[in-house]
Enzyme design. Sequence first.
Site, PDB file in Angstrom:
ATOM      1  N   ALA A 251       0.810  -1.228   0.000  1.00  0.00           N
ATOM      2  CA  ALA A 251       0.000   0.000   0.000  1.00  0.00           C
ATOM      3  C   ALA A 251       0.837   1.268   0.000  1.00  0.00           C
ATOM      4  O   ALA A 251       0.334   2.334   0.357  1.00  0.00           O
ATOM      5  CB  ALA A 251      -0.924  -0.008   1.210  1.00  0.00           C
ATOM      6  N   GLY A 253       1.845   3.232  -2.392  1.00  0.00           N
ATOM      7  CA  GLY A 253       1.245   4.291  -3.205  1.00  0.00           C
ATOM      8  C   GLY A 253       0.007   4.880  -2.568  1.00  0.00           C
ATOM      9  O   GLY A 253      -0.235   6.091  -2.646  1.00  0.00           O
ATOM     10  N   ASP A 254      -0.783   4.039  -1.914  1.00  0.00           N
ATOM     11  CA  ASP A 254      -1.993   4.524  -1.247  1.00  0.00           C
ATOM     12  C   ASP A 254      -1.645   5.421  -0.068  1.00  0.00           C
ATOM     13  O   ASP A 254      -2.284   6.458   0.152  1.00  0.00           O
ATOM     14  CB  ASP A 254      -2.848   3.342  -0.775  1.00  0.00           C
ATOM     15  CG  ASP A 254      -3.382   2.525  -1.932  1.00  0.00           C
ATOM     16  OD1 ASP A 254      -3.534   3.084  -3.036  1.00  0.00           O
ATOM     17  OD2 ASP A 254      -3.642   1.326  -1.737  1.00  0.00           O
TER      18      ASP A 254
END
Length: 304
Positions: A251, A253-254
Amino acid sequence: MKQKKIIVIGSSNTDMVVKTSNFPKPGETVLGGEFLMNPGGKGANQAVAAARLGANVSFVGRVGNDLFGKEAVAHLQEEGIDVTHIEYDAKLSSGIALITVDQKAENTIVVASGANNALHVDDYSKLDALIDADAIVLMQLEIPLETVRQMAQYAKSRGALVVLNPAPAAELAADILQFVDIITPNEHEISTLTQTEVTDAETAGKAASLLAAKGPAIVLVTMGSKGVLLFQENNQHAFAAEKIVAVDTTAAGDVFNGAFVAFLSKGYSLHQAIALANHAAGISVTRNGAQSSAPFLHELSIDF
């Protein structure tokens, strides 16, 4: 300065993660190691990342009327996120993501979108009090493209700042990009968007120029260990990645996107928000899981 609202419009999934020494080849079975089941989905991940950094976050999404959906909504509530705009689908199941993570902390992901594919907004008046000039709207591509287009146009008409994380990679028409203020692809996604190969900061800058010409005023290209490239007004600026030992990049990038809009909402400058988001993403890859890897505000070193 008044803190802006963040409205995340996007997906909610349950992540089922298996750790393995190597990814299986087609037709091959490998014995994995640890199994984890965590709340996920790019939209929900980004909402949690922003909320943990003290942002005022509302989530607009759709889940199945099942155990996975109810647990996902309860978890978002526990994170302090407004869930009043999440709808339950009577027919479709909640979204599921099957994730494998290898010994190098790389991952492969297969998503069964379920109710996420039925996220449509039929009555925009329900969002009038939520989306206005004091709002930042963040979207991804795990929901229907037509919904992304309609919501980007609606948010832009309401004076909101529209941020699009074009993940997973997909080609986007100009009738979406013209309503986007900031777009945040990784190197693979911007390659798809511009039909050019991106391997380093130089090629990322050229691709960002092509993408900016289609509408977004600001392009942020996230490149993992190669850092982040900012392209704005025909100028570019590189932000180096932190030197860390990654455990799970699922995650990253999130977390970057959620942290980026969180710090923008607090009044930090564009460069400061990018640097802090880069820092938050760096912390996240040293931990397992998606939402569980997002750091809290007290864990970040802020020196501006």
